[in-house]
Write a protein that holds these residues in place. Structure first.
Motif, PDB file in Angstrom:
ATOM      1  N   MET A 245     121.041 -65.228 162.651  1.00 40.08           N
ATOM      2  CA  MET A 245     120.898 -65.500 161.253  1.00 40.08           C
ATOM      3  C   MET A 245     120.885 -66.828 160.757  1.00 40.08           C
ATOM      4  O   MET A 245     120.644 -67.356 159.710  1.00 40.08           O
ATOM      5  CB  MET A 245     122.060 -64.859 160.410  1.00 40.08           C
ATOM      6  CG  MET A 245     121.862 -63.371 160.294  1.00 40.08           C
ATOM      7  SD  MET A 245     120.371 -63.036 159.210  1.00 40.08           S
ATOM      8  CE  MET A 245     121.249 -63.403 157.639  1.00 40.08           C
ATOM      9  N   GLU A 246     121.161 -67.807 161.658  1.00 37.87           N
ATOM     10  CA  GLU A 246     121.388 -69.200 161.312  1.00 37.87           C
ATOM     11  C   GLU A 246     119.949 -69.482 161.059  1.00 37.87           C
ATOM     12  O   GLU A 246     119.688 -70.649 160.246  1.00 37.87           O
ATOM     13  CB  GLU A 246     121.973 -70.067 162.645  1.00 37.87           C
ATOM     14  CG  GLU A 246     120.978 -70.426 163.686  1.00 37.87           C
ATOM     15  CD  GLU A 246     120.611 -69.267 164.721  1.00 37.87           C
ATOM     16  OE1 GLU A 246     121.192 -68.119 164.649  1.00 37.87           O
ATOM     17  OE2 GLU A 246     119.892 -69.669 165.551  1.00 37.87           O
ATOM     18  N   LEU A 247     119.007 -69.004 161.314  1.00 42.08           N
ATOM     19  CA  LEU A 247     117.465 -69.122 161.140  1.00 42.08           C
ATOM     20  C   LEU A 247     117.124 -68.983 159.689  1.00 42.08           C
ATOM     21  O   LEU A 247     116.132 -69.370 159.047  1.00 42.08           O
ATOM     22  CB  LEU A 247     116.482 -68.451 162.053  1.00 42.08           C
ATOM     23  CG  LEU A 247     116.508 -69.129 163.376  1.00 42.08           C
ATOM     24  CD1 LEU A 247     115.728 -68.090 164.422  1.00 42.08           C
ATOM     25  CD2 LEU A 247     115.863 -70.364 163.410  1.00 42.08           C
ATOM     26  N   TRP A 248     117.912 -68.033 159.055  1.00 37.53           N
ATOM     27  CA  TRP A 248     117.464 -67.660 157.890  1.00 37.53           C
ATOM     28  C   TRP A 248     117.213 -68.645 156.707  1.00 37.53           C
ATOM     29  O   TRP A 248     116.087 -68.439 155.972  1.00 37.53           O
ATOM     30  CB  TRP A 248     118.309 -66.454 157.115  1.00 37.53           C
ATOM     31  CG  TRP A 248     117.940 -66.125 155.701  1.00 37.53           C
ATOM     32  CD1 TRP A 248     118.606 -66.260 154.658  1.00 37.53           C
ATOM     33  CD2 TRP A 248     116.654 -65.408 155.513  1.00 37.53           C
ATOM     34  NE1 TRP A 248     117.900 -65.835 153.598  1.00 37.53           N
ATOM     35  CE2 TRP A 248     116.726 -65.463 153.900  1.00 37.53           C
ATOM     36  CE3 TRP A 248     115.677 -65.172 156.216  1.00 37.53           C
ATOM     37  CZ2 TRP A 248     115.620 -64.876 153.208  1.00 37.53           C
ATOM     38  CZ3 TRP A 248     114.426 -64.631 155.647  1.00 37.53           C
ATOM     39  CH2 TRP A 248     114.656 -64.542 153.816  1.00 37.53           C
ATOM     40  N   PRO A 249     117.932 -69.715 156.633  1.00 34.55           N
ATOM     41  CA  PRO A 249     117.642 -70.591 155.488  1.00 34.55           C
ATOM     42  C   PRO A 249     116.371 -71.463 155.976  1.00 34.55           C
ATOM     43  O   PRO A 249     115.673 -72.177 154.832  1.00 34.55           O
ATOM     44  CB  PRO A 249     118.902 -71.739 155.401  1.00 34.55           C
ATOM     45  CG  PRO A 249     119.929 -70.744 156.261  1.00 34.55           C
ATOM     46  CD  PRO A 249     119.365 -69.931 157.076  1.00 34.55           C
ATOM     47  N   ALA A 250     115.675 -71.369 157.143  1.00 36.78           N
ATOM     48  CA  ALA A 250     114.652 -72.233 157.356  1.00 36.78           C
ATOM     49  C   ALA A 250     113.385 -71.157 157.382  1.00 36.78           C
ATOM     50  O   ALA A 250     112.148 -71.410 157.936  1.00 36.78           O
ATOM     51  CB  ALA A 250     114.817 -72.459 158.984  1.00 36.78           C
ATOM     52  N   ALA A 251     113.639 -70.236 156.569  1.00 39.83           N
ATOM     53  CA  ALA A 251     112.545 -69.068 156.536  1.00 39.83           C
ATOM     54  C   ALA A 251     111.063 -69.559 155.909  1.00 39.83           C
ATOM     55  O   ALA A 251     111.363 -70.049 154.638  1.00 39.83           O
ATOM     56  CB  ALA A 251     112.832 -67.853 155.984  1.00 39.83           C
ATOM     57  N   GLU A 252     109.986 -69.440 156.358  1.00 35.45           N
ATOM     58  CA  GLU A 252     108.712 -69.852 155.563  1.00 35.45           C
ATOM     59  C   GLU A 252     107.937 -68.720 155.867  1.00 35.45           C
ATOM     60  O   GLU A 252     107.580 -68.208 156.821  1.00 35.45           O
ATOM     61  CB  GLU A 252     108.130 -71.030 156.190  1.00 35.45           C
ATOM     62  CG  GLU A 252     109.040 -72.234 156.188  1.00 35.45           C
ATOM     63  CD  GLU A 252     108.121 -73.648 155.995  1.00 35.45           C
ATOM     64  OE1 GLU A 252     106.977 -73.580 155.792  1.00 35.45           O
ATOM     65  OE2 GLU A 252     108.900 -74.602 156.465  1.00 35.45           O
ATOM     66  N   HIS A 253     107.840 -67.968 154.710  1.00 40.18           N
ATOM     67  CA  HIS A 253     107.044 -66.920 154.582  1.00 40.18           C
ATOM     68  C   HIS A 253     105.676 -66.962 154.542  1.00 40.18           C
ATOM     69  O   HIS A 253     105.090 -67.838 153.452  1.00 40.18           O
ATOM     70  CB  HIS A 253     107.275 -65.854 153.522  1.00 40.18           C
ATOM     71  CG  HIS A 253     108.982 -65.184 153.655  1.00 40.18           C
ATOM     72  ND1 HIS A 253     109.272 -64.651 154.837  1.00 40.18           N
ATOM     73  CD2 HIS A 253     109.678 -65.166 152.774  1.00 40.18           C
ATOM     74  CE1 HIS A 253     110.597 -64.523 154.504  1.00 40.18           C
ATOM     75  NE2 HIS A 253     110.879 -64.527 153.460  1.00 40.18           N
ATOM     76  N   LEU A 254     104.642 -66.614 155.385  1.00 36.97           N
ATOM     77  CA  LEU A 254     103.301 -66.742 155.269  1.00 36.97           C
ATOM     78  C   LEU A 254     102.471 -65.356 154.714  1.00 36.97           C
ATOM     79  O   LEU A 254     102.780 -64.339 155.428  1.00 36.97           O
ATOM     80  CB  LEU A 254     102.289 -67.201 156.598  1.00 36.97           C
ATOM     81  CG  LEU A 254     103.157 -68.391 157.203  1.00 36.97           C
ATOM     82  CD1 LEU A 254     102.351 -68.338 158.622  1.00 36.97           C
ATOM     83  CD2 LEU A 254     102.456 -69.504 156.526  1.00 36.97           C
TER      84      LEU A 254
END
Ligand code: MSP
Length: 511
Positions: A245-254
């Motif tokens: 979940m630590e990755l969530w704020p780094a999400a880039e949706h293509l």
């Protein structure tokens, strides 16, 4: 200082169609970005997968004469196998039928329902099965869905609704305050324009009597949820499942522009209701068109990625789609243009440079590198590659892959001109000038090494072949800090040219 991680997602593809060019393009962009950022010291994570519930999957399964699950199993496996065969890497492949995802969706539903964010009501609306969503009258073009050009079906039934409208103002303020949240900018403006009208609430359920192929609502077993409320949550459910979940704020949706509204309006409001932070950015690409118009099964013009790979090689395919589509805009897929890029930029521009340099290096020095102090013309070559590296970084940050590749090709053109201007093949006839010939070839080997590093995310196979021909280990490809002149130790040898060129030219029959 460690750099921010980047969490890249592709849309989850419906299992009613086999993988084609459009699915491949967005998955390829994720693969390129992951390779690019990893080489620049960022932790990367790519999520892709399949969207398996809903009317149109149930209809496709019925048409194929199998159960929805059997159908989904087959097509989902095909997507995976295609990405694997095409060398498109991902860190996790999610299916919306995965038990952990189903449980996650039910937890979120139960939670926001308990907080009054979901209510029961009756509804009459115009539904497009192709889009799996209701349309407002004013969104239709001549009464038809603008995407599928079919009249939506009028549906009247009792359903559950998510209070999406309650978040409209907050969403609008967020979008206005964050210019980079949706890119390219034109799409952010498009969404802001949509937000000028009331967005209303979102119907999130289907009675099982009409559609059983969905996720059962935890608070009413007569209903299922499907497609958007189900599929969008994948971006979080996968991370929760993997303990990342630590990755969530780094999400880039293509995503493609066809699913902008779902990702720019439904999804952020769902996140707000669930009390989760928003994604970092939404990256929206345009559509590939065919000469005959839209790619479709009925027109028989569906581009299958593995067919293109078999004909031209995966690197040529990758180069063509990234070079000929400006991210965000539509482009036309055309095999003649692909061949022109392959024969021109790849075979003549890069392949030819590599084979000339490596052949001379072999012929004059048995492959052994001959460094010597640089002359001004050499410094200009070095600076052309330094400029390309800087420009590439800036363009990839902006998703302008076509411009990034253009920048690298400016440096390669410079290197080709350098060969002509320094004329090592002429100098080599004079034994007194041999040391300078060695120095020129050393500069060119450094140019090729640098080009391989810059191009590795885009042309991974060719970059690997090129560094191997230079006698360097593949790990050097990610060694971007290596200064010019430091790649080759004294006595280093490049390899003899193999018979097959880096990019075999495609013969074009005379018109
Ligand atoms: N299942 C939904 C997405 C759910 S995301 C939580 C869906 N699936 S889809 O199979 O239709 O895939 C849509 C995506 O595929 C587009 O957004 C786009 O990225 C890609 N493409 C499909 N056709 C395309 C073109 N002709 N051109 C470029 N890409 C398009 O929508």
């Amino acid at each position: 200082m460690p750099r921010d991680p980047v969490y890249l997602t592709t849309p989850l593809f419906y299992v009613n169609a086999e993988p084609h060019l459009g699915h491949t393009y967005v998955t390829l962009v994720a693969d390129v970005l992951a390779r690019f950022w990893r080489a620049r010291g960022r932790t990367t994570f790519v999520l892709t997968g399949t969207d398996e519930h809903g009317d149109k999957i149930a209809q496709a399964a019925a048409a194929a004469g199998v159960s929805p699950r059997e159908h989904a199993d087959r097509v989902s496996a095909l997507f995976r196998a295609t990405w694997d065969a095409a060398g498109l890497r991902y860190d996790h492949f999610i299916r919306t039928t995965d038990a952990y995802h189903v449980a996650f969706v039910q937890r979120v539903l139960a939670d926001i329902h308990s907080r009054g964010e979901i209510y029961f009501g009756s509804y009459r609306g115009l539904y497009c099965v192709g889009c799996e969503r209701f349309y407002q009258e004013r969104e239709l073009v001549d009464g038809l869905c603008p995407d599928h050009r079919v009249a939506p079906t009028e549906i009247a039934e009792e359903n559950y609704f998510f209070r999406m409208g309650a978040y409209q103002e907050r969403l609008q303020a967020t979008l206005e305050a964050n210019p980079g949240l949706i890119v390219p900018e034109g799409y952010r403006r498009e969404v802001l324009a949509l937000l000028r009208e009331p967005i209303g609430d979102l119907c999130i359920s289907r009675p099982k009597t009409r559609l059983a192929w969905g996720i059962e609502l935890p608070f009413d077993s007569r209903y299922v949820t499907y497609v958007w409320f189900d599929a969008l949550l994948n971006y979080v459910s996968a991370l929760a499942h993997l303990g990342r979940m630590e990755l969530w704020p780094a999400a880039e949706h293509l995503i493609g522009k066809d699913i902008l509204k779902a990702h720019a309006i439904f999804w952020p409001t769902m996140l707000m209701a669930a009390g989760l932070p928003l994604y970092r950015r939404l990256c929206v690409h345009g559509h590939w068109q065919m000469q005959q118009g839209k790619m479709s099964k009925s027109l028989g013009n569906v581009v299958r990625p593995l067919d293109v790979k078999a004909r031209y090689g995966m690197d040529a395919f990758r180069y063509y789609v990234l070079r000929d589509m400006a991210f965000g805009q539509d482009a036309e897929f055309n095999e003649d243009s692909l061949v022109a890029r392959l024969n021109g930029d790849l075979a003549n521009g890069l392949g030819n440079l590599a084979s000339r340099v490596l052949a001379m290096q072999q012929r004059y020095f048995d492959g052994v590198i001959q460094p010597l102090a640089a002359e001004p013309i050499d410094l200009a070559l070095r600076s052309a590659f330094a400029t390309a590296a800087r420009e590439l970084d800036a363009h990839v940050e902006d998703l302008a892959f076509h411009r990034g590749l253009e920048a690298v090709w400016r440096a390669l053109d410079h290197a080709n001109k350098y060969v002509v201007e320094t004329a090592p093949f002429t100098l080599a006839k004079d034994p007194a000038r041999r040391p300078r010939v060695g120095a020129i070839l050393h500069e060119l080997c450094e140019a090729l090494r640098t080009a391989a590093q810059l191009l590795a995310p885009f042309l991974p196979e060719s970059a690997e072949r090129l560094v191997a021909l230079l006698g360097l280990p593949a790990a050097r490809l990610e060694d971007l800090e290596l200064p010019w002149g430091a790649a080759f130790a004294p006595g280093h040898r490049t390899l003899p040219l193999p018979p097959e060129p880096l990019f075999p030219r495609i013969e074009v029959p005379a018109a």
